[in-house]
Design an enzyme around this catalytic site. Structure first.
Site, PDB file in Angstrom:
ATOM      1  N   ASN A   1     -13.938   2.983   1.991  1.00 23.06           N
ATOM      2  CA  ASN A   1     -12.470   3.059   1.995  1.00 23.06           C
ATOM      3  C   ASN A   1     -11.959   3.954   3.119  1.00 23.06           C
ATOM      4  OD1 ASN A   1     -13.180   5.559   1.010  1.00 23.06           O
ATOM      5  ND2 ASN A   1     -11.481   5.668  -0.436  1.00 23.06           N
TER       6      ASN A   1
ATOM      7  N   GLY B   1      -4.522   8.148 -14.039  1.00 20.60           N
ATOM      8  CA  GLY B   1      -5.229   7.636 -12.868  1.00 20.60           C
ATOM      9  C   GLY B   1      -4.552   7.861 -11.526  1.00 20.60           C
TER      10      GLY B   1
ATOM     11  N   LYS C   1     -13.012  -3.942   2.132  1.00 23.01           N
ATOM     12  CA  LYS C   1     -13.814  -2.750   1.804  1.00 23.01           C
ATOM     13  C   LYS C   1     -15.328  -2.985   1.896  1.00 23.01           C
ATOM     14  CE  LYS C   1     -12.187   0.277  -1.321  1.00 23.01           C
ATOM     15  NZ  LYS C   1     -11.558   0.886  -2.525  1.00 23.01           N
TER      16      LYS C   1
ATOM     17  N   ASP D   1     -13.702   7.256  -2.917  1.00 27.90           N
ATOM     18  CA  ASP D   1     -13.116   6.933  -4.232  1.00 27.90           C
ATOM     19  C   ASP D   1     -13.739   7.780  -5.341  1.00 27.90           C
ATOM     20  OD1 ASP D   1     -11.279   5.037  -3.362  1.00 27.90           O
ATOM     21  OD2 ASP D   1     -12.723   3.392  -3.490  1.00 27.90           O
TER      22      ASP D   1
ATOM     23  N   TYR E   1      -2.782   3.486 -13.486  1.00 26.43           N
ATOM     24  CA  TYR E   1      -1.665   4.437 -13.400  1.00 26.43           C
ATOM     25  C   TYR E   1      -0.297   3.765 -13.463  1.00 26.43           C
ATOM     26  CZ  TYR E   1      -1.833   3.258  -8.460  1.00 26.43           C
ATOM     27  OH  TYR E   1      -1.858   2.568  -7.274  1.00 26.43           O
TER      28      TYR E   1
ATOM     29  N   SER F   1       0.826  -1.212   0.000  1.00 23.57           N
ATOM     30  CA  SER F   1       0.000   0.000   0.000  1.00 23.57           C
ATOM     31  C   SER F   1       0.861   1.263   0.000  1.00 23.57           C
ATOM     32  CB  SER F   1      -0.911   0.021   1.233  1.00 23.57           C
ATOM     33  OG  SER F   1      -1.545   1.282   1.321  1.00 23.57           O
TER      34      SER F   1
ATOM     35  N   GLY G   1     -16.645  -3.183 -12.037  1.00 25.42           N
ATOM     36  CA  GLY G   1     -16.164  -3.608 -10.722  1.00 25.42           C
ATOM     37  C   GLY G   1     -16.323  -2.503  -9.691  1.00 25.42           C
ATOM     38  N   GLY G   2     -15.551  -2.608  -8.614  1.00 27.01           N
ATOM     39  CA  GLY G   2     -15.650  -1.643  -7.522  1.00 27.01           C
ATOM     40  C   GLY G   2     -15.320  -0.221  -7.967  1.00 27.01           C
TER      41      GLY G   2
END
Ligand code: ATR
Length: 279
Positions: A92, A246, A71, A108, A225, A20, A136-137
Protein backbone atom coordinates in the site's frame (compact mmCIF):
# COMPACT_ATOMS: atom_id res chain seq x y z
CA UNK A 1 17.34 29.44 -16.76
CA UNK A 2 15.46 29.58 -13.46
CA UNK A 3 16.44 27.14 -10.75
CA UNK A 4 13.28 25.51 -9.40
CA UNK A 5 13.15 24.33 -5.77
CA UNK A 6 12.65 20.60 -5.22
CA UNK A 7 9.09 20.20 -4.01
CA UNK A 8 8.27 16.65 -2.92
CA UNK A 9 5.26 15.15 -4.69
CA UNK A 10 3.43 12.05 -3.49
CA UNK A 11 -0.01 10.64 -4.17
CA UNK A 12 -2.30 7.67 -4.28
CA UNK A 13 -2.73 5.41 -7.29
CA UNK A 14 -5.82 3.27 -7.89
CA UNK A 15 -8.87 3.04 -10.11
CA UNK A 16 -11.35 4.52 -9.40
CA UNK A 17 -9.64 6.99 -7.09
CA UNK A 18 -12.12 9.86 -6.57
CA UNK A 19 -13.53 8.28 -3.37
CA UNK A 20 -10.11 7.98 -1.69
CA UNK A 21 -9.78 9.90 1.57
CA UNK A 22 -5.97 9.82 1.39
CA UNK A 23 -5.61 13.22 -0.38
CA UNK A 24 -7.66 14.89 2.38
CA UNK A 25 -5.63 13.13 5.05
CA UNK A 26 -2.18 13.95 3.64
CA UNK A 27 -3.35 17.43 2.59
CA UNK A 28 -4.37 18.11 6.19
CA UNK A 29 -0.96 17.03 7.48
CA UNK A 30 0.94 19.07 4.85
CA UNK A 31 -1.01 22.16 5.90
CA UNK A 32 -0.76 21.46 9.65
CA UNK A 33 3.02 21.05 9.54
CA UNK A 34 3.60 23.86 7.00
CA UNK A 35 5.30 21.51 4.52
CA UNK A 36 5.74 22.62 0.92
CA UNK A 37 4.66 19.45 -0.85
CA UNK A 38 1.72 17.95 -2.73
CA UNK A 39 -0.31 14.75 -2.51
CA UNK A 40 -2.20 13.94 -5.68
CA UNK A 41 -4.77 11.22 -6.55
CA UNK A 42 -3.93 9.43 -9.81
CA UNK A 43 -6.34 7.10 -11.62
CA UNK A 44 -4.24 4.53 -13.49
CA UNK A 45 -5.53 1.77 -15.77
CA UNK A 46 -3.96 -1.65 -15.09
CA UNK A 47 -2.20 -1.84 -18.45
CA UNK A 48 -0.43 1.48 -17.80
CA UNK A 49 0.63 0.75 -14.24
CA UNK A 50 4.31 0.03 -14.84
CA UNK A 51 4.80 2.84 -17.37
CA UNK A 52 3.24 5.43 -15.07
CA UNK A 53 5.07 4.11 -11.99
CA UNK A 54 8.41 4.42 -13.80
CA UNK A 55 7.51 7.96 -14.92
CA UNK A 56 6.49 9.24 -11.48
CA UNK A 57 10.01 9.47 -9.91
CA UNK A 58 11.24 11.37 -12.98
CA UNK A 59 8.36 13.82 -12.49
CA UNK A 60 9.44 14.60 -8.92
CA UNK A 61 7.42 12.01 -7.02
CA UNK A 62 9.08 10.61 -3.89
CA UNK A 63 6.53 7.84 -3.48
CA UNK A 64 2.86 6.99 -3.40
CA UNK A 65 0.15 5.00 -1.72
CA UNK A 66 -1.48 2.20 -3.66
CA UNK A 67 -5.11 1.18 -3.47
CA UNK A 68 -7.54 -1.15 -5.25
CA UNK A 69 -7.01 -2.68 -7.81
CA UNK A 70 -3.20 -2.28 -7.90
CA UNK A 71 -2.10 -3.41 -4.42
CA UNK A 72 -1.01 -6.87 -5.59
CA UNK A 73 0.22 -5.94 -9.08
CA UNK A 74 2.77 -3.40 -7.81
CA UNK A 75 4.73 -6.20 -6.12
CA UNK A 76 5.79 -7.56 -9.51
CA UNK A 77 6.91 -4.09 -10.66
CA UNK A 78 8.79 -2.99 -7.52
CA UNK A 79 12.57 -3.47 -7.40
CA UNK A 80 12.56 -4.16 -3.65
CA UNK A 81 9.66 -5.72 -1.71
CA UNK A 82 9.69 -5.68 2.11
CA UNK A 83 9.24 -9.01 3.90
CA UNK A 84 5.97 -7.73 5.33
CA UNK A 85 4.55 -6.80 1.91
CA UNK A 86 5.68 -10.16 0.52
CA UNK A 87 3.97 -12.05 3.36
CA UNK A 88 0.75 -10.05 3.01
CA UNK A 89 0.90 -10.38 -0.78
CA UNK A 90 0.13 -6.70 -1.38
CA UNK A 91 1.69 -3.25 -0.99
CA UNK A 92 0.00 0.00 0.00
CA UNK A 93 3.09 2.23 0.17
CA UNK A 94 5.80 2.81 -2.42
CA UNK A 95 9.03 4.71 -1.89
CA UNK A 96 10.90 6.00 -4.93
CA UNK A 97 14.57 5.96 -4.04
CA UNK A 98 17.03 8.53 -5.42
CA UNK A 99 18.72 5.76 -7.48
CA UNK A 100 15.39 5.20 -9.29
CA UNK A 101 14.52 1.95 -7.47
CA UNK A 102 10.95 1.40 -6.34
CA UNK A 103 10.59 0.00 -2.82
CA UNK A 104 7.22 -1.59 -1.91
CA UNK A 105 5.97 -1.87 1.66
CA UNK A 106 2.71 -2.64 3.43
CA UNK A 107 1.72 -0.48 6.40
CA UNK A 108 -1.84 -1.81 6.90
CA UNK A 109 -0.74 -4.12 9.72
CA UNK A 110 1.17 -1.26 11.34
CA UNK A 111 -2.03 0.82 11.05
CA UNK A 112 -4.07 -1.89 12.72
CA UNK A 113 -1.67 -2.22 15.68
CA UNK A 114 -1.12 1.54 16.06
CA UNK A 115 -4.89 2.17 16.04
CA UNK A 116 -5.61 -0.34 18.80
CA UNK A 117 -2.60 0.84 20.83
CA UNK A 118 -3.62 4.49 20.60
CA UNK A 119 -7.12 3.65 21.87
CA UNK A 120 -5.93 1.13 24.51
CA UNK A 121 -2.30 1.87 25.40
CA UNK A 122 -1.87 -1.15 27.71
CA UNK A 123 -3.07 -3.68 25.08
CA UNK A 124 -0.45 -6.05 23.74
CA UNK A 125 -1.07 -8.85 21.20
CA UNK A 126 0.96 -11.32 23.27
CA UNK A 127 -1.61 -11.21 26.12
CA UNK A 128 -3.52 -14.20 24.76
CA UNK A 129 -5.16 -15.79 21.72
CA UNK A 130 -6.65 -13.53 19.05
CA UNK A 131 -9.81 -14.34 17.08
CA UNK A 132 -9.90 -12.92 13.54
CA UNK A 133 -12.98 -13.08 11.31
CA UNK A 134 -12.40 -12.92 7.54
CA UNK A 135 -9.67 -14.07 5.20
CA UNK A 136 -9.29 -11.24 2.66
CA UNK A 137 -6.57 -8.64 2.23
CA UNK A 138 -7.36 -6.90 5.52
CA UNK A 139 -7.17 -10.21 7.40
CA UNK A 140 -3.75 -10.91 5.89
CA UNK A 141 -2.40 -7.58 7.15
CA UNK A 142 -3.90 -8.14 10.61
CA UNK A 143 -2.47 -11.69 10.82
CA UNK A 144 1.01 -10.59 9.73
CA UNK A 145 1.13 -7.83 12.35
CA UNK A 146 -0.27 -9.98 15.17
CA UNK A 147 2.32 -12.67 14.42
CA UNK A 148 5.09 -10.10 14.25
CA UNK A 149 4.03 -8.72 17.65
CA UNK A 150 4.26 -12.17 19.25
CA UNK A 151 0.59 -13.17 19.44
CA UNK A 152 0.71 -16.79 20.70
CA UNK A 153 -2.30 -18.12 18.75
CA UNK A 154 -4.57 -16.68 16.08
CA UNK A 155 -7.94 -18.33 15.50
CA UNK A 156 -9.50 -17.54 12.16
CA UNK A 157 -12.96 -18.10 10.76
CA UNK A 158 -14.20 -17.24 7.30
CA UNK A 159 -17.44 -17.85 5.42
CA UNK A 160 -15.39 -19.60 2.72
CA UNK A 161 -13.39 -21.94 4.93
CA UNK A 162 -10.87 -22.86 2.21
CA UNK A 163 -9.57 -19.26 2.22
CA UNK A 164 -8.91 -19.50 5.97
CA UNK A 165 -7.16 -22.84 5.46
CA UNK A 166 -4.94 -21.26 2.82
CA UNK A 167 -3.97 -18.60 5.36
CA UNK A 168 -2.95 -21.33 7.80
CA UNK A 169 -0.72 -22.87 5.13
CA UNK A 170 0.86 -19.51 4.37
CA UNK A 171 1.13 -17.99 7.84
CA UNK A 172 2.04 -21.13 9.81
CA UNK A 173 1.45 -23.09 12.95
CA UNK A 174 0.14 -20.33 15.21
CA UNK A 175 -2.97 -20.10 13.00
CA UNK A 176 -5.96 -22.28 13.96
CA UNK A 177 -8.94 -22.50 11.58
CA UNK A 178 -12.55 -22.67 12.85
CA UNK A 179 -15.83 -23.17 11.04
CA UNK A 180 -17.66 -19.98 10.08
CA UNK A 181 -19.26 -18.42 13.14
CA UNK A 182 -18.84 -21.46 15.33
CA UNK A 183 -17.80 -18.50 17.36
CA UNK A 184 -18.70 -19.84 20.79
CA UNK A 185 -15.59 -21.97 21.22
CA UNK A 186 -13.45 -19.84 18.93
CA UNK A 187 -13.80 -16.93 21.32
CA UNK A 188 -13.15 -18.90 24.49
CA UNK A 189 -10.42 -17.14 26.47
CA UNK A 190 -9.54 -14.88 23.52
CA UNK A 191 -7.87 -11.58 24.45
CA UNK A 192 -8.38 -9.84 21.11
CA UNK A 193 -11.19 -10.05 18.54
CA UNK A 194 -11.01 -8.47 15.09
CA UNK A 195 -13.71 -8.35 12.42
CA UNK A 196 -12.01 -7.93 9.04
CA UNK A 197 -15.07 -8.89 6.99
CA UNK A 198 -17.30 -6.31 5.39
CA UNK A 199 -20.23 -7.43 7.56
CA UNK A 200 -21.56 -4.54 9.65
CA UNK A 201 -20.77 -1.99 6.94
CA UNK A 202 -23.63 0.26 5.84
CA UNK A 203 -25.83 -1.78 3.48
CA UNK A 204 -24.45 -5.16 4.64
CA UNK A 205 -25.91 -7.53 7.25
CA UNK A 206 -24.69 -7.07 10.83
CA UNK A 207 -21.84 -9.19 12.16
CA UNK A 208 -23.00 -10.97 15.32
CA UNK A 209 -21.13 -13.39 17.58
CA UNK A 210 -21.71 -14.36 21.21
CA UNK A 211 -19.00 -12.66 23.26
CA UNK A 212 -19.54 -14.12 26.73
CA UNK A 213 -16.59 -16.59 26.67
CA UNK A 214 -13.93 -13.92 26.04
CA UNK A 215 -11.14 -13.14 28.50
CA UNK A 216 -12.36 -10.40 30.92
CA UNK A 217 -11.52 -6.96 29.50
CA UNK A 218 -10.85 -8.40 26.04
CA UNK A 219 -10.27 -5.95 23.21
CA UNK A 220 -12.75 -6.00 20.31
CA UNK A 221 -11.84 -4.17 17.09
CA UNK A 222 -13.98 -3.77 14.02
CA UNK A 223 -12.11 -2.60 10.95
CA UNK A 224 -15.41 -1.41 9.51
CA UNK A 225 -15.76 2.36 10.08
CA UNK A 226 -18.98 3.16 8.25
CA UNK A 227 -20.72 3.26 10.70
CA UNK A 228 -18.18 4.01 13.41
CA UNK A 229 -20.12 2.06 16.02
CA UNK A 230 -21.09 -1.28 14.51
CA UNK A 231 -23.44 -3.74 16.14
CA UNK A 232 -20.38 -5.82 17.10
CA UNK A 233 -18.79 -2.90 18.97
CA UNK A 234 -22.06 -1.94 20.67
CA UNK A 235 -22.58 -5.52 21.90
CA UNK A 236 -18.95 -5.80 22.98
CA UNK A 237 -19.20 -2.59 25.02
CA UNK A 238 -22.33 -3.90 26.74
CA UNK A 239 -20.45 -7.13 27.53
CA UNK A 240 -17.68 -5.16 29.30
CA UNK A 241 -15.10 -5.44 26.49
CA UNK A 242 -12.77 -2.61 25.49
CA UNK A 243 -13.66 -1.56 21.95
CA UNK A 244 -11.80 0.10 19.08
CA UNK A 245 -13.39 1.33 15.85
CA UNK A 246 -11.79 0.96 12.42
CA UNK A 247 -11.28 4.58 11.36
CA UNK A 248 -7.89 4.86 13.06
CA UNK A 249 -6.45 1.99 11.02
CA UNK A 250 -7.01 4.02 7.85
CA UNK A 251 -5.35 7.05 9.42
CA UNK A 252 -2.41 5.27 11.05
CA UNK A 253 -1.48 3.25 7.95
CA UNK A 254 -0.73 6.58 6.27
CA UNK A 255 1.79 7.71 8.92
CA UNK A 256 4.94 5.83 7.76
CA UNK A 257 4.55 6.95 4.13
CA UNK A 258 4.02 10.61 5.05
CA UNK A 259 7.05 10.56 7.35
CA UNK A 260 9.23 8.98 4.69
CA UNK A 261 8.15 11.28 1.85
CA UNK A 262 7.82 14.59 3.67
CA UNK A 263 10.25 14.16 6.59
CA UNK A 264 7.84 14.73 9.45
CA UNK A 265 6.08 12.09 11.56
CA UNK A 266 2.41 13.17 11.57
CA UNK A 267 -0.03 12.70 14.43
CA UNK A 268 -3.45 11.07 14.33
CA UNK A 269 -5.61 13.47 16.33
CA UNK A 270 -9.30 13.66 17.22
CA UNK A 271 -9.57 16.70 14.95
CA UNK A 272 -8.22 14.65 12.03
CA UNK A 273 -10.66 11.80 12.77
CA UNK A 274 -13.56 14.28 12.63
CA UNK A 275 -12.32 15.85 9.41
CA UNK A 276 -12.08 12.49 7.66
CA UNK A 277 -15.46 11.39 9.00
CA UNK A 278 -17.10 14.53 7.67
CA UNK A 279 -15.22 14.57 4.35
P1 ATR B 1 -10.64 -7.10 2.06
O1 ATR B 1 -9.43 -7.05 1.15
O2 ATR B 1 -11.19 -5.77 2.41
O3 ATR B 1 -10.42 -7.96 3.26
P2 ATR B 1 -12.10 -9.17 0.56
O4 ATR B 1 -10.87 -9.84 0.10
O5 ATR B 1 -13.19 -8.98 -0.41
O6 ATR B 1 -11.81 -7.71 1.13
O7 ATR B 1 -12.64 -9.91 1.85
C1 ATR B 1 -13.86 -9.62 2.40
C2 ATR B 1 -14.10 -10.55 3.59
O8 ATR B 1 -15.45 -10.36 4.04
C3 ATR B 1 -13.97 -12.03 3.23
O9 ATR B 1 -13.48 -12.71 4.36
C4 ATR B 1 -15.41 -12.41 2.93
O10 ATR B 1 -15.70 -13.78 3.08
P3 ATR B 1 -15.51 -14.81 1.84
O11 ATR B 1 -14.04 -15.10 1.77
O12 ATR B 1 -16.33 -15.97 2.21
O13 ATR B 1 -16.02 -14.07 0.62
C5 ATR B 1 -16.14 -11.60 3.99
N1 ATR B 1 -17.55 -11.39 3.67
C6 ATR B 1 -18.06 -10.52 2.78
N2 ATR B 1 -19.42 -10.58 2.75
C7 ATR B 1 -19.76 -11.55 3.65
C8 ATR B 1 -21.02 -12.10 4.10
N3 ATR B 1 -22.20 -11.66 3.60
N4 ATR B 1 -20.99 -13.06 5.05
C9 ATR B 1 -19.82 -13.51 5.55
N5 ATR B 1 -18.60 -13.02 5.17
C10 ATR B 1 -18.57 -12.06 4.24
Amino acid sequence: MTDHPRIPLAGVIGSPIAHSKSPILHGHWLKTYGIRGYYIPIDIAGEDLETVLRALPKAGFVGCNVTIPHKEAVLAIADVVSDRAALIGAANTLIFRPDGKIHADNTDGYGFIANVKQAIPDWHPNEGPAAVFGAGGAARAVLASLLEMGCPEIRISNRTKARAENLRTEFGARIVVYDWVQAGNMLEGAATVVNTTSLGMVGKPEFRVPLDALMPGAVVNDIVYTPLETDLLRTAKEAGCRTVDGLGMLLHQAVPGFERWFGHRPEVTEDLRNRILNA
